[in-house]
Design an enzyme around this catalytic site. Sequence first.
Site, PDB file in Angstrom:
ATOM      1  CE  LYS A  22      -1.758   1.664   4.099  1.00 61.06           C
ATOM      2  NZ  LYS A  22      -1.440   2.952   4.221  1.00 61.06           N
ATOM      3  CG  ASN A  23       2.024   2.603   3.462  1.00 68.75           C
ATOM      4  OD1 ASN A  23       1.124   2.996   3.150  1.00 68.75           O
ATOM      5  ND2 ASN A  23       2.646   2.385   4.696  1.00 68.75           N
ATOM      6  CB  CYS A 116      -5.486  10.593  11.227  1.00 68.49           C
ATOM      7  SG  CYS A 116      -3.859  10.055  11.384  1.00 68.49           S
ATOM      8  NE  ARG A 121       0.077  10.484   9.666  1.00 68.90           N
ATOM      9  CZ  ARG A 121      -0.459   9.638   8.966  1.00 68.90           C
ATOM     10  NH1 ARG A 121      -1.527   9.230   9.063  1.00 68.90           N
ATOM     11  NH2 ARG A 121       0.510   8.942   7.907  1.00 68.90           N
ATOM     12  N   PRO A 122       1.806  16.870  11.170  1.00 63.44           N
ATOM     13  CG  PRO A 122       3.582  17.506  12.320  1.00 63.44           C
ATOM     14  CD  PRO A 122       2.720  16.594  12.178  1.00 63.44           C
ATOM     15  CB  ILE A 123       2.449  18.535   5.885  1.00 61.32           C
ATOM     16  CG1 ILE A 123       1.583  19.935   6.087  1.00 61.32           C
ATOM     17  CG2 ILE A 123       1.546  17.613   5.870  1.00 61.32           C
ATOM     18  CD1 ILE A 123       0.981  20.278   4.887  1.00 61.32           C
ATOM     19  CG  ASP A 124       7.069  20.612  10.360  1.00 60.47           C
ATOM     20  OD1 ASP A 124       6.351  19.577  10.260  1.00 60.47           O
ATOM     21  OD2 ASP A 124       8.170  20.524  10.979  1.00 60.47           O
ATOM     22  CG  LEU A 125       9.828  17.699   8.712  1.00 62.07           C
ATOM     23  CD1 LEU A 125      10.170  16.189   8.969  1.00 62.07           C
ATOM     24  CD2 LEU A 125      11.178  18.741   9.004  1.00 62.07           C
ATOM     25  CG  ASP A 305       3.018   1.628   9.236  1.00 66.40           C
ATOM     26  OD1 ASP A 305       3.286   1.692   8.260  1.00 66.40           O
ATOM     27  OD2 ASP A 305       2.539   2.444  10.282  1.00 66.40           O
ATOM     28  NE  ARG A 397      -7.094   4.246   5.412  1.00 67.85           N
ATOM     29  CZ  ARG A 397      -6.146   4.734   6.240  1.00 67.85           C
ATOM     30  NH1 ARG A 397      -6.289   4.960   7.355  1.00 67.85           N
ATOM     31  NH2 ARG A 397      -5.037   5.091   5.726  1.00 67.85           N
TER      32      ARG A 397
HETATM   33  C1  EPZ Z   1       4.125   6.970   5.997  1.00 67.59           C
HETATM   34  O1  EPZ Z   1       3.259   8.042   6.752  1.00 67.59           O
HETATM   35  C2  EPZ Z   1       3.303   5.937   6.040  1.00 67.59           C
HETATM   36  N1  EPZ Z   1       2.345   6.163   4.982  1.00 67.59           N
HETATM   37  C3  EPZ Z   1       2.608   5.566   7.293  1.00 67.59           C
HETATM   38  O2  EPZ Z   1       1.914   4.261   7.182  1.00 67.59           O
HETATM   39  C4  EPZ Z   1       3.789   5.079   8.368  1.00 67.59           C
HETATM   40  O3  EPZ Z   1       3.393   4.802   9.635  1.00 67.59           O
HETATM   41  C5  EPZ Z   1       4.730   6.291   8.348  1.00 67.59           C
HETATM   42  O4  EPZ Z   1       5.294   6.653   6.931  1.00 67.59           O
HETATM   43  C6  EPZ Z   1       6.245   6.146   9.064  1.00 67.59           C
HETATM   44  O5  EPZ Z   1       6.768   4.933   8.623  1.00 67.59           O
HETATM   45  C7  EPZ Z   1       2.090   5.981   3.796  1.00 67.59           C
HETATM   46  O6  EPZ Z   1       3.465   5.736   3.277  1.00 67.59           O
HETATM   47  C8  EPZ Z   1       1.067   6.335   3.070  1.00 67.59           C
HETATM   48  P1  EPZ Z   1       6.354  10.444   8.349  1.00 67.59           P
HETATM   49  P2  EPZ Z   1       4.002   9.844   6.811  1.00 67.59           P
HETATM   50  O7  EPZ Z   1       6.345  11.764   7.526  1.00 67.59           O
HETATM   51  O8  EPZ Z   1       4.703   9.862   5.575  1.00 67.59           O
HETATM   52  C9  EPZ Z   1       6.478  13.725  11.656  1.00 67.59           C
HETATM   53  C10 EPZ Z   1      -0.204   2.920   7.741  1.00 67.59           C
HETATM   54  O9  EPZ Z   1      -0.488   2.404   8.840  1.00 67.59           O
HETATM   55  N2  EPZ Z   1       6.415  14.588  10.587  1.00 67.59           N
HETATM   56  O10 EPZ Z   1       7.458   9.714   7.928  1.00 67.59           O
HETATM   57  O11 EPZ Z   1       2.925  10.549   7.220  1.00 67.59           O
HETATM   58  C11 EPZ Z   1       5.154  12.868  11.894  1.00 67.59           C
HETATM   59  O12 EPZ Z   1       4.201  13.715  12.693  1.00 67.59           O
HETATM   60  C12 EPZ Z   1       0.358   4.174   7.726  1.00 67.59           C
HETATM   61  O13 EPZ Z   1       0.349   2.291   6.561  1.00 67.59           O
HETATM   62  C13 EPZ Z   1       6.809  15.887  11.020  1.00 67.59           C
HETATM   63  O14 EPZ Z   1       6.844  16.307  12.142  1.00 67.59           O
HETATM   64  O15 EPZ Z   1       4.983   9.424   7.870  1.00 67.59           O
HETATM   65  C14 EPZ Z   1       5.369  11.716  12.419  1.00 67.59           C
HETATM   66  O16 EPZ Z   1       5.335  11.724  14.099  1.00 67.59           O
HETATM   67  C15 EPZ Z   1       0.155   4.820   8.944  1.00 67.59           C
HETATM   68  N3  EPZ Z   1       6.526  16.897   9.850  1.00 67.59           N
HETATM   69  C16 EPZ Z   1       6.587  11.141  11.816  1.00 67.59           C
HETATM   70  O17 EPZ Z   1       7.412  12.431  11.491  1.00 67.59           O
HETATM   71  C17 EPZ Z   1       6.260  16.387   8.585  1.00 67.59           C
HETATM   72  O18 EPZ Z   1       6.315  17.484   8.042  1.00 67.59           O
HETATM   73  C18 EPZ Z   1       6.612  10.206  10.872  1.00 67.59           C
HETATM   74  O19 EPZ Z   1       6.084  10.925   9.685  1.00 67.59           O
HETATM   75  C19 EPZ Z   1       6.078  15.237   8.271  1.00 67.59           C
HETATM   76  C20 EPZ Z   1       6.202  14.164   9.312  1.00 67.59           C
END
Ligand code: EPZ
Length: 418
Positions: A22-23, A116, A121-125, A305, A397
């Site tokens: 999926k990912n 969620c 799940r911020p998107i600042d990065l 996960d 999902r």
């Molecule tokens: C991906 O989510 C996966 N989803 C998630 O799988 C997985 O848990 C996660 O990576 C970690 O491995 C998909 O690939 C579709 P991150 P993503 O950005 O990209 C923080 C599942 O169950 N962060 O690596 O959202 C964030 O808050 C799902 O299949 C920031 O602070 O994960 C979190 O604490 C759930 N700022 C950490 O990084 C940002 O701009 C990891 O987030 C982005 C992230």
Amino acid sequence: MEKYVIEGGRRLAGRVMLQSAKNSVLPLLAASILTEKRVTIREAPAIADVACMAQILRELGAKVTFSGGDVIIDSADACCHEIPSSLTRELRSSVFMLGSLLTRFKRALIAYPGGCDIGLRPIDLHLFALRRLGVNISERDGFIFCEAEKLHGAEILLDFPSVGATENILLAAVMAEGRTTLTGAAKEPEIVDLQNFLNAMGARIAGAGTDVIEIEGVKELHGVTCRPMKDRIEAGTFLIAAAACGGEIEVVGIRPENIRLLLHKLRENGCKIHTKNDKIRIESRGTLRCNRRIETMPFPGFPTDLQAQVTALNASCTGCALIVENLFETRFKYVPELQKMGADIEVKGRTAFVRGTGRLHGACVTAGDLRGGAALVIAALGAEGTSEVLDLSHIDRGYADFRAKLKKLGASIRRVSV
Ligand code: EPZ
């Protein structure tokens, strides 16, 4: 609404053919609009998140068809750069469409994906990196508007290896002018799959799987037919289910190194694990021992996960376990449902202290998120007596044919309307 009715206590035996990851499929679908030529993704899993991403592409004007398990995208007529907020709410990971939309249209408008059930799940990065590539970003009333006269290469340093931000950077830098060096990249295998997919379209990317990725912008990308990697989280979910139920199963299509730490932890529980090429076999007999400590970390650390699933397993082992969730703020919301089944778990912030009870008992429980839902099914399969798991939309999902695959292994699991 539908529910599972599960008779616990059956041993599992047999072979599981894994779905495509999926990912990996989700970012590949986002990347498909980087070319006007046809893109075919083989054996896309029949899961709700893929259907939602297909709907997003259709909203942009692309033609998306499903045929014999493959998904075919023709985005020559794509012309819209806005994603409806209803869809960004439904699929948080649509945020990495920003990179594709900016490369294709030089502009993008999406609603803030918001938090969620597992965290803020911020998107600042993501936004920091896009600004480094020359994107102007304004945020108003919950919407993010991005535009770029021209995307140009940059040195980008991420202070956290965000998977989504790394994918967004690849999608925004792939046709930017000049070279982008990303340091502090996420190293998940799904990033390598995205690099290989983009390079097969004519991109020039190297280093995925390490923490430094180099992207040389190219002028155009052509169509491609690809087969994504198999789902390592699905593999881990079934291996943990077999550990919890007892028995012997084999998962096929997985590189053992992609879930290396899980295999190490399952051995620590007392399971026998055999790996050969792309197959992993697990044998689980008798009561298992708790893991002393599991900490979720970015790859190659223990996958967040699989955290809920191993917590459910430890709840039915003997001894005590400390489970630390380092990636997401609120990824223990499934614990109260496990407690209805007799689990003895205490949660404080990002730490769960599990006292194994040796066996759980059946109960009526409700799934609240994708992996928490899978954990409840695992607990029910290993428990004594009958359980019901409600709100299957979360499980749908991310797991295709979940019930059918478990039934084939010998589980007593029925899907009925509520
Ligand atoms: C991906 O989510 C996966 N989803 C998630 O799988 C997985 O848990 C996660 O990576 C970690 O491995 C998909 O690939 C579709 P991150 P993503 O950005 O990209 C923080 C599942 O169950 N962060 O690596 O959202 C964030 O808050 C799902 O299949 C920031 O602070 O994960 C979190 O604490 C759930 N700022 C950490 O990084 C940002 O701009 C990891 O987030 C982005 C992230």
